[in-house]
Design a protein around this motif. Structure first.
Motif, PDB file in Angstrom:
ATOM      1  N   GLU A   1      -2.622  -1.185   7.542  1.00  0.00           N
ATOM      2  CA  GLU A   1      -3.324  -2.115   6.650  1.00  0.00           C
ATOM      3  C   GLU A   1      -3.320  -1.662   5.201  1.00  0.00           C
ATOM      4  O   GLU A   1      -3.971  -2.282   4.366  1.00  0.00           O
ATOM      5  CB  GLU A   1      -4.777  -2.274   7.130  1.00  0.00           C
ATOM      6  CG  GLU A   1      -4.926  -2.789   8.547  1.00  0.00           C
ATOM      7  CD  GLU A   1      -4.259  -4.151   8.751  1.00  0.00           C
ATOM      8  OE1 GLU A   1      -4.189  -4.923   7.770  1.00  0.00           O
ATOM      9  OE2 GLU A   1      -3.800  -4.424   9.869  1.00  0.00           O
ATOM     10  N   LYS A   2      -2.603  -0.610   4.888  1.00  0.00           N
ATOM     11  CA  LYS A   2      -2.552  -0.133   3.509  1.00  0.00           C
ATOM     12  C   LYS A   2      -1.609  -0.994   2.676  1.00  0.00           C
ATOM     13  O   LYS A   2      -0.782  -1.737   3.208  1.00  0.00           O
ATOM     14  CB  LYS A   2      -2.142   1.336   3.475  1.00  0.00           C
ATOM     15  CG  LYS A   2      -3.207   2.262   4.057  1.00  0.00           C
ATOM     16  CD  LYS A   2      -2.854   3.714   3.891  1.00  0.00           C
ATOM     17  CE  LYS A   2      -3.983   4.616   4.413  1.00  0.00           C
ATOM     18  NZ  LYS A   2      -3.658   6.053   4.264  1.00  0.00           N
ATOM     19  N   GLU A   3      -1.735  -0.850   1.368  1.00  0.00           N
ATOM     20  CA  GLU A   3      -1.056  -1.779   0.457  1.00  0.00           C
ATOM     21  C   GLU A   3       0.463  -1.720   0.571  1.00  0.00           C
ATOM     22  O   GLU A   3       1.133  -2.749   0.476  1.00  0.00           O
ATOM     23  CB  GLU A   3      -1.489  -1.489  -0.980  1.00  0.00           C
ATOM     24  CG  GLU A   3      -2.962  -1.802  -1.251  1.00  0.00           C
ATOM     25  CD  GLU A   3      -3.343  -1.520  -2.684  1.00  0.00           C
ATOM     26  OE1 GLU A   3      -2.473  -1.003  -3.429  1.00  0.00           O
ATOM     27  OE2 GLU A   3      -4.487  -1.814  -3.067  1.00  0.00           O
ATOM     28  N   TYR A   4       1.025  -0.529   0.769  1.00  0.00           N
ATOM     29  CA  TYR A   4       2.482  -0.442   0.802  1.00  0.00           C
ATOM     30  C   TYR A   4       3.048  -1.145   2.038  1.00  0.00           C
ATOM     31  O   TYR A   4       4.150  -1.706   1.993  1.00  0.00           O
ATOM     32  CB  TYR A   4       2.938   1.014   0.733  1.00  0.00           C
ATOM     33  CG  TYR A   4       2.653   1.837   1.961  1.00  0.00           C
ATOM     34  CD1 TYR A   4       3.608   1.977   2.963  1.00  0.00           C
ATOM     35  CD2 TYR A   4       1.434   2.488   2.125  1.00  0.00           C
ATOM     36  CE1 TYR A   4       3.359   2.734   4.093  1.00  0.00           C
ATOM     37  CE2 TYR A   4       1.182   3.245   3.243  1.00  0.00           C
ATOM     38  CZ  TYR A   4       2.136   3.371   4.223  1.00  0.00           C
ATOM     39  OH  TYR A   4       1.882   4.127   5.338  1.00  0.00           O
TER      40      TYR A   4
ATOM     41  N   SER B   1      10.034  -7.889   5.043  1.00  0.00           N
ATOM     42  CA  SER B   1      10.473  -6.874   6.005  1.00  0.00           C
ATOM     43  C   SER B   1       9.991  -7.232   7.400  1.00  0.00           C
ATOM     44  O   SER B   1       8.829  -7.608   7.594  1.00  0.00           O
ATOM     45  CB  SER B   1       9.934  -5.493   5.609  1.00  0.00           C
ATOM     46  OG  SER B   1      10.451  -5.095   4.363  1.00  0.00           O
TER      47      SER B   1
ATOM     48  N   HIS C   1       8.504   2.742   6.881  1.00  0.00           N
ATOM     49  CA  HIS C   1       7.201   3.044   6.293  1.00  0.00           C
ATOM     50  C   HIS C   1       6.252   3.790   7.230  1.00  0.00           C
ATOM     51  O   HIS C   1       5.500   4.654   6.769  1.00  0.00           O
ATOM     52  CB  HIS C   1       6.540   1.737   5.835  1.00  0.00           C
ATOM     53  CG  HIS C   1       7.345   0.987   4.820  1.00  0.00           C
ATOM     54  ND1 HIS C   1       7.485   1.403   3.517  1.00  0.00           N
ATOM     55  CD2 HIS C   1       8.071  -0.155   4.928  1.00  0.00           C
ATOM     56  CE1 HIS C   1       8.255   0.549   2.856  1.00  0.00           C
ATOM     57  NE2 HIS C   1       8.631  -0.404   3.696  1.00  0.00           N
TER      58      HIS C   1
ATOM     59  N   LEU D   1       1.490  -3.771   3.548  1.00  0.00           N
ATOM     60  CA  LEU D   1       1.297  -5.195   3.273  1.00  0.00           C
ATOM     61  C   LEU D   1       2.344  -5.704   2.298  1.00  0.00           C
ATOM     62  O   LEU D   1       2.841  -6.836   2.434  1.00  0.00           O
ATOM     63  CB  LEU D   1      -0.117  -5.419   2.712  1.00  0.00           C
ATOM     64  CG  LEU D   1      -1.278  -5.068   3.657  1.00  0.00           C
ATOM     65  CD1 LEU D   1      -2.617  -5.263   2.955  1.00  0.00           C
ATOM     66  CD2 LEU D   1      -1.212  -5.912   4.919  1.00  0.00           C
ATOM     67  N   ALA D   2       2.699  -4.887   1.298  1.00  0.00           N
ATOM     68  CA  ALA D   2       3.732  -5.289   0.341  1.00  0.00           C
ATOM     69  C   ALA D   2       5.082  -5.441   1.028  1.00  0.00           C
ATOM     70  O   ALA D   2       5.853  -6.352   0.710  1.00  0.00           O
ATOM     71  CB  ALA D   2       3.819  -4.264  -0.778  1.00  0.00           C
ATOM     72  N   ALA D   3       5.378  -4.566   1.990  1.00  0.00           N
ATOM     73  CA  ALA D   3       6.630  -4.680   2.727  1.00  0.00           C
ATOM     74  C   ALA D   3       6.658  -5.959   3.558  1.00  0.00           C
ATOM     75  O   ALA D   3       7.696  -6.636   3.642  1.00  0.00           O
ATOM     76  CB  ALA D   3       6.811  -3.459   3.633  1.00  0.00           C
ATOM     77  N   ARG D   4       5.535  -6.310   4.146  1.00  0.00           N
ATOM     78  CA  ARG D   4       5.487  -7.559   4.908  1.00  0.00           C
ATOM     79  C   ARG D   4       5.706  -8.757   3.998  1.00  0.00           C
ATOM     80  O   ARG D   4       6.478  -9.677   4.325  1.00  0.00           O
ATOM     81  CB  ARG D   4       4.127  -7.683   5.598  1.00  0.00           C
ATOM     82  CG  ARG D   4       3.867  -6.698   6.727  1.00  0.00           C
ATOM     83  CD  ARG D   4       2.475  -6.922   7.262  1.00  0.00           C
ATOM     84  NE  ARG D   4       2.092  -5.948   8.260  1.00  0.00           N
ATOM     85  CZ  ARG D   4       0.862  -5.826   8.757  1.00  0.00           C
ATOM     86  NH1 ARG D   4      -0.105  -6.637   8.323  1.00  0.00           N
ATOM     87  NH2 ARG D   4       0.599  -4.919   9.669  1.00  0.00           N
ATOM     88  N   VAL D   5       5.012  -8.765   2.858  1.00  0.00           N
ATOM     89  CA  VAL D   5       5.155  -9.888   1.911  1.00  0.00           C
ATOM     90  C   VAL D   5       6.590  -9.981   1.406  1.00  0.00           C
ATOM     91  O   VAL D   5       7.130 -11.067   1.184  1.00  0.00           O
ATOM     92  CB  VAL D   5       4.163  -9.720   0.740  1.00  0.00           C
ATOM     93  CG1 VAL D   5       4.429 -10.776  -0.328  1.00  0.00           C
ATOM     94  CG2 VAL D   5       2.728  -9.818   1.239  1.00  0.00           C
ATOM     95  N   GLY D   6       7.244  -8.827   1.265  1.00  0.00           N
ATOM     96  CA  GLY D   6       8.623  -8.813   0.780  1.00  0.00           C
ATOM     97  C   GLY D   6       9.630  -9.264   1.824  1.00  0.00           C
ATOM     98  O   GLY D   6      10.825  -9.313   1.529  1.00  0.00           O
TER      99      GLY D   6
END
Length: 290
Positions: A180-183, A192, A201, A185-190
């Motif tokens: 649930e950390k930002e990196y 991945s 990750h 979540l950012a990978a999911r939004v991107g």
């Protein structure tokens, strides 16, 4: 364009080299590495340094003291103790390393998948781990080996079935704290996918604790294998194995204590070396410090 990756790679390399230097400068880690290096060298050179056949029985030479022909004396069947220790090192350490590798290869992917995906797979896995974890590992290994039958291969299978759960639990707990950390979540939004997020990750965060746990577990697993062989559930005569050698020397402990002292000291040295190395790996493989 290549400056940033080059700088990042150089920083990673410098961090690794600095960590190795710190580990080698630590007296306890250096002692552990030295002990394990000597033992591995003995395993590699075993066929060339043993003065006698470890399986040859010579009743006329039984319970002989140390000599040039028999560096550590002979056992109750006239077999060279030194030759059996060297041959047994391959069996004991080789099977221990294979068990540790198998356990890590099972527990790591299961823990990653269970912690990240969750759902029924996670619920089923955790109920199995909780149920099996209610029993002491050693007692469970004895029960499984007794059910499968006394042999070294069945002993290995039993230890693997008992130990993989601890690795899966450790990895799952790490994934639950990281997913649930930002990196992530950012990978999911991107865009991945699941396997990309896990591989790029989450795996690096889980790999370091697993390697440290494996280093510390080598001693525990070797003690388990040796203990069950001592009880007659592992290596069978005349195979040279340290736990089996302890069992063979049990009846002669008062008249010839060296039959148990030598294999016992060998087991102790390996356990101490692996624990010292495992402690040093905590700093070397700590991803947060890098």
């Amino acid at each position: 364009m290549n400056a940033a990756p080059t700088t990042l790679a150089s920083r990673h390399f410098m961090a690794r080299r600095s960590a190795w230097r710190r580990m080698l400068r630590d007296p306890m880690s250096a002692v552990g590495i030295g002990l394990l290096a000597v033992l591995l060298l003995i395993i590699l050179l075993g066929p060339y340094i043993v003065p006698n056949d470890p399986l040859t029985v010579k009743m006329a030479e039984r319970l002989k003291p140390a000599s040039l022909q028999y560096p550590l004396g002979t056992d109750h069947l006239g077999r060279c103790i030194f030759s059996r220790l060297v041959a047994g090192a391959r069996t004991t350490l080789g099977f221990t390393g294979l068990v540790v590798l198998t356990v890590a290869l099972i527990g790591l992917p299961l823990g990653l998948w269970s912690g990240y995906v969750g759902g029924r797979v996670d619920a089923l896995l955790m109920r199995l781990v909780d149920g099996m974890g209610a029993l002491p590992e050693f007692i469970l290994a004895i029960a499984l080996t007794g059910f499968l039958g006394p042999s070294l291969s069945n002993l290995m299978l039993s230890v693997v079935l008992v130990k993989w759960m601890g690795y899966a639990r450790v990895v799952r707990s790490i994934v639950l704290s990281e997913r649930e950390k930002e990196y992530v979540l950012a990978a999911r939004v991107g865009g991945s996918g699941t396997w990309k997020v896990i591989g790029l990750h989450l795996l690096p965060h889980a790999l370091s604790p697993v390697l440290v746990l494996a280093a510390l577990d080598v001693g525990k697993i070797m003690l388990t294998i040796s203990s069950l062989s001592y009880l007659g559930l592992g290596a069978q005569p005349p195979a040279p194995e340290w736990g089996a050698m302890l069992n063979d020397g049990r009846a002669y402990f008062q008249t010839a204590p060296e039959l148990m002292i030598y294999p016992g000291m060998a087991i102790l040295l390996v356990v101490v070396a692996c624990n010292l190395i495992g402690e040093g790996l905590r700093d070397l493989l700590d991803i947060r410090s890098q």
